[in-house]
Design an enzyme around this catalytic site. Structure first.
Site, PDB file in Angstrom:
ATOM      1  N   LEU A  66       0.860  -1.187   0.000  1.00 39.52           N
ATOM      2  CA  LEU A  66       0.000   0.000   0.000  1.00 39.52           C
ATOM      3  C   LEU A  66       0.895   1.235   0.000  1.00 39.52           C
ATOM      4  O   LEU A  66       1.830   1.321   0.800  1.00 39.52           O
ATOM      5  CB  LEU A  66      -0.902   0.024   1.245  1.00 39.52           C
ATOM      6  CG  LEU A  66      -1.911  -1.121   1.405  1.00 39.52           C
ATOM      7  CD1 LEU A  66      -2.608  -1.013   2.754  1.00 39.52           C
ATOM      8  CD2 LEU A  66      -2.938  -1.116   0.274  1.00 39.52           C
ATOM      9  N   HIS A  67       0.632   2.150  -0.912  1.00 41.34           N
ATOM     10  CA  HIS A  67       1.462   3.360  -0.942  1.00 41.34           C
ATOM     11  C   HIS A  67       0.684   4.616  -1.307  1.00 41.34           C
ATOM     12  O   HIS A  67       1.166   5.730  -1.114  1.00 41.34           O
ATOM     13  CB  HIS A  67       2.624   3.185  -1.923  1.00 41.34           C
ATOM     14  CG  HIS A  67       2.207   3.231  -3.357  1.00 41.34           C
ATOM     15  ND1 HIS A  67       1.604   2.166  -3.981  1.00 41.34           N
ATOM     16  CD2 HIS A  67       2.279   4.218  -4.286  1.00 41.34           C
ATOM     17  CE1 HIS A  67       1.337   2.489  -5.227  1.00 41.34           C
ATOM     18  NE2 HIS A  67       1.729   3.723  -5.449  1.00 41.34           N
ATOM     19  N   ARG A  68      -0.528   4.465  -1.861  1.00 40.80           N
ATOM     20  CA  ARG A  68      -1.264   5.640  -2.318  1.00 40.80           C
ATOM     21  C   ARG A  68      -1.699   6.488  -1.123  1.00 40.80           C
ATOM     22  O   ARG A  68      -2.218   5.959  -0.143  1.00 40.80           O
ATOM     23  CB  ARG A  68      -2.471   5.241  -3.157  1.00 40.80           C
ATOM     24  CG  ARG A  68      -2.067   4.557  -4.433  1.00 40.80           C
ATOM     25  CD  ARG A  68      -3.148   4.465  -5.471  1.00 40.80           C
ATOM     26  NE  ARG A  68      -2.611   3.769  -6.643  1.00 40.80           N
ATOM     27  CZ  ARG A  68      -1.878   4.347  -7.586  1.00 40.80           C
ATOM     28  NH1 ARG A  68      -1.620   5.637  -7.522  1.00 40.80           N
ATOM     29  NH2 ARG A  68      -1.410   3.648  -8.601  1.00 40.80           N
TER      30      ARG A  68
ATOM     31  N   ASP B 294      -2.373  -1.524  -3.954  1.00 39.63           N
ATOM     32  CA  ASP B 294      -2.986  -0.371  -4.624  1.00 39.63           C
ATOM     33  C   ASP B 294      -2.085   0.100  -5.764  1.00 39.63           C
ATOM     34  O   ASP B 294      -2.221   1.195  -6.279  1.00 39.63           O
ATOM     35  CB  ASP B 294      -3.302   0.763  -3.647  1.00 39.63           C
ATOM     36  CG  ASP B 294      -2.084   1.270  -2.882  1.00 39.63           C
ATOM     37  OD1 ASP B 294      -0.946   0.894  -3.232  1.00 39.63           O
ATOM     38  OD2 ASP B 294      -2.264   2.049  -1.924  1.00 39.63           O
TER      39      ASP B 294
END
Length: 362
Positions: free
Chosen positions: A209-211, A283
């Site tokens: 997850l990075h957004r 994501d």
């Protein structure tokens, strides 16, 4: 085209450009007049993109690193444009080739066009139609000023045609990210963490997850991870985590024995984990392409995707960002009812050959 300037700014860009470099080198060894230079804009600094990363992908060190660094969107764009303009004025080229949808892609396209140098875009035409994503703005701006468009799907072709691009400038070639994946699949190696955590094939999941929409809002991130843990029954979740995200997780008290926070991995190690996993929760856009080719179920924590073929053809499902949606898809996965999926057209490992052949013709 005798000389092509290849531009990359972030880790995924180098995965997309590596096979193009290999193909240019191969053509040159055959006596064909084509050469390249590699510009790293320095948009992202990543320890895993130091020597070992270039060595793993078997690509030369960049001819220059513009060291644009971080900052706001405007600051970063300005720094890249200033550095690239200076480089391009001193290093003549026939074509600038940009890949993907990062800030460097858009910024270097603008600089090249203003210096009257033609631009080709690899991965052109993909659209999420979500203008809240910086990447979507980058895609739209880049494609609006390019001369040549290399696409990964017929959907991307249609997107370009609908925006008025001349069909003679569009080349459906496939996906260079998959070239890199297939070229390196036999080199994937088990990271130390695999043994340390006593992982077993198809008995763990990978999560990335990075957004900002997922990781910057503490309440949303906590709800997401709590739901993923609660609905995954007894399956370990391996989470290679950015230091900034790790700090947020600590602040909101995320701590569970099945959630394994690990440092970011190299390309070959990460894809070993993916290939042997039960599923991937992400994501990211690029990972959905890789899981599709490897036949690994993928749960995308987004409300839209610019890679619809990974859903309509591949192993990906769009879960959405509402944590309440996760349970349904987890039950589908754990009950063995996930779709099988297949590989999209021309994702065959020969995309870079098609691109370089077209560049030589041009």
């Amino acid at each position: 085209m005798n000389h092509v300037t290849l531009v990359a700014g972030a880790r995924p860009n180098f995965m997309k450009i590596a096979p193009i470099i290999h193909e240019i080198q191969r053509k040159r060894n055959e006596g064909i007049e084509i050469d390249f230079s590699l510009v790293h804009t320095g948009q992202h600094y990543d320890n895993k993109m130091s020597g070992s990363f270039f060595k793993q992908l078997n690509i030369p060190d960049p001819d220059i690193n513009l060291n644009s660094g971080s900052g706001s969107q405007a600051q970063q764009t300005a720094n890249i444009m200033i550095g690239f303009e200076k480089y391009l004025k001193s290093n003549l080229t026939d074509l600038v080739l940009v890949v993907g949808d990062v800030t460097s892609t858009m910024a270097c396209s603008i600089v090249a066009q203003k210096l009257k140098v033609e631009v080709a875009h690899v991965e052109a035409g993909i659209r999420s139609n979500d203008w809240s994503m910086p990447e979507e703005i980058n895609r739209l701006l880049t494609d609006s000023i390019c001369n040549y468009f290399f696409t990964t799907s017929k959907t991307a072709n249609q997107n370009l045609l609908s925006s008025g691009v001349n069909k003679d400038k569009i080349f459906f070639v496939g996906n260079t990210m998959i070239d890199t994946l297939l070229n390196n699949e036999n080199k994937f190696f088990r990271p130390e963490i695999y043994n340390e955590l006593k992982l077993k094939k198809r008995q763990y999941m990978i999560m990335t997850l990075h957004r900002p929409s997922n990781v910057d809002e503490k309440i949303i991130l906590k709800e997401l991870i709590d739901e993923i843990i609660n609905s995954s029954v007894d399956t370990p979740i391996i989470f290679p985590v950015h230091p900034r995200t790790k700090k947020i997780l600590k602040e909101i008290g995320i701590n569970h024995p099945r959630l394994k926070l690990i440092l970011p991995l190299s390309y070959l190690e990460f894809n070993y984990l993916v290939k042997n996993s039960l599923a991937v929760i992400t994501d990211s856009g690029g990972i959905t392409e890789e899981t599709t080719v490897m036949g690994i179920p993928c749960l995308t924590i987004r409300n839209n995707t610019e890679r619809p073929e990974t859903i309509s053809i591949g192993t990906n499902e769009l879960v959405g960002t509402n944590p309440k949606n996760i349970k349904y898809y987890m039950q589908k996965l754990l009950s063995g009812k996930w779709k099988k999926g297949s590989i999209p057209e021309m994702w065959d490992g020969n995309t870079s050959k098609r691109i370089v052949d077209i560049l030589i013709e041009l």
